[in-house]
Design an enzyme around this catalytic site. Sequence first.
Site, mmCIF file in Angstrom:
data_model
loop_
_atom_site.group_PDB
_atom_site.id
_atom_site.type_symbol
_atom_site.label_atom_id
_atom_site.label_comp_id
_atom_site.label_asym_id
_atom_site.label_seq_id
_atom_site.Cartn_x
_atom_site.Cartn_y
_atom_site.Cartn_z
ATOM 1 N N ARG A 284 0.854 -1.186 0.000
ATOM 2 C CA ARG A 284 0.000 0.000 0.000
ATOM 3 C C ARG A 284 0.892 1.238 0.000
ATOM 4 N NH1 ARG A 284 -2.257 -2.045 5.247
ATOM 5 N NH2 ARG A 284 -3.905 -3.561 4.802
ATOM 6 N N CYS A 285 0.390 2.328 -0.542
ATOM 7 C CA CYS A 285 1.141 3.577 -0.412
ATOM 8 C C CYS A 285 1.176 4.029 1.039
ATOM 9 C CB CYS A 285 0.547 4.659 -1.306
ATOM 10 S SG CYS A 285 -1.206 4.991 -1.003
#
Length: 511
Positions: A284-285
């Site tokens: 995930r960012c």
Amino acid sequence: MTSEIVSVIGGKEASNGVTYESVDPAHLDEVVARVRLADPATFSTACRTAAAAQREWARVPAPVRGRVIASIGRLVEANAADLARLVTREIGKPYAEALGEVREIVDTCDFFLGEGRRLYGQTVPSEMPDKNLFTFRVPVGVAAVITAGNFPVAVPAWYLVPALLCGNAVVWKPAEYAAASAHALYRLFAAAGLPDGVLNLVLADGATTFEGLETALAEGTVHKVGFTGSTEVGRAVGELCGRHLQSPCLELGGKNPMVVMPDADLDLAVEGALFAGFGTAGQRCTSLGTVIVHESVHDEFLRRYARAVAAAAIGDPSGEVLCGPLLERRFADRYEEYLGWIQSHHTVVSGPVGRITAENPRGDFTGEGGLYYHPVVVDGVRPDDRLFLEETFGPIVGVTSFSTLQEALDLANLPGYGLSCAVYTTDPASVFRFREGIGAGMVSVNNSTSGAEAHLPFGGNGRSGNGSRQSGMWVLDQFTRWQSMNWDHSGRLQKAQMDVAEIVPDLDFRL
């Protein structure tokens, strides 16, 4: 069954281009979809088609557009299980997370369905009599939306829903390795009654998309670019848009810190670090990059964290697991490079490293047939380590220690990203000092670095983005532009700043 999918432009299939196979990363011998990838001309054609369709869509009253958004939400809700299963199969995201991602689309639609009746402008008092001033929100025109595949349906919805609500047309380019999920979402949007050409799906690789976007910007058929992806590509997109005097919406990577204060609830911090670091296999960012732990609780936190990681279930994403495989082969290859950043002064406290195989198992799990990797916790990272400074898109978390809150803030800000962060403490003063000193766009207190809600602004600063925000009412500023109007009904020309009545005070007056 393996599906065959193609781009859809103006409601018609565009089947030119080479074939790309989207493969199930949990079962690499299973092809989820065969995708016909478009060429640059197809992308620029889609933008021209969208520009033609946008004029009529903008004339549809905003409350009616809001009802279309409501219909999208109900269609997604009715198809939630099937869409989530497809997401799990195509990118290996655990089913519970995939179902949560689909729920976020519904939440986004529920929020924005009412915004069709709240695209407010203002009436503003004029400095002259018999004159009225107004402001209006107007659509930007055509939005080119380019999204990553780690959140193949939720993040696109953050762009598509408000863009369409505001009266724009959209050309959407999803990640090719998540094309089946994207195509399914497109079909749900289309079923809500969107006119042909208002939403167009272009399946293409990155280089093709960039070339087609460059052409469209030069032709003036794209008026806003939304991009979710790496910082490196985001810079290139930003430079391209800048040459055409446009400001894109850039949602980029992160090296998200979690600060654990001496008064923290350590079990809660461990739970948060486990999900933040290894949910979605760390892809995930907003995934946790580095845990910055006070020196007085460092050893105890590390002991509990290593134990939790060792006990976490990893395996088939259709089951109840913390994480499944990596998204795709290219991400696995890149993650192998990140593992090479582990140095002699580091201590791996989580056990085996690398791909899970029969020769390198995780307990009884051999990872057969999939892109499964051991979760890695590395203690002793230093401020000049690549592991500390750069995003590592995968299941690896660094740990370091601090002595003062200011030192923790300095360490947290050092990598130059500014997306998400977390602090674990029971002291309100520490919370507010942390919030004031951190450069991240999103701050969590006693919670994970991951976990956006549909009605809050999402986005980062520095290497994580250009300050643009998605979600909630704030994203309306990405997909509308302010227009002002003055209406003089005095019957004569009144010149601003010149024909203004003046009431003269007696400034020499004293009591």
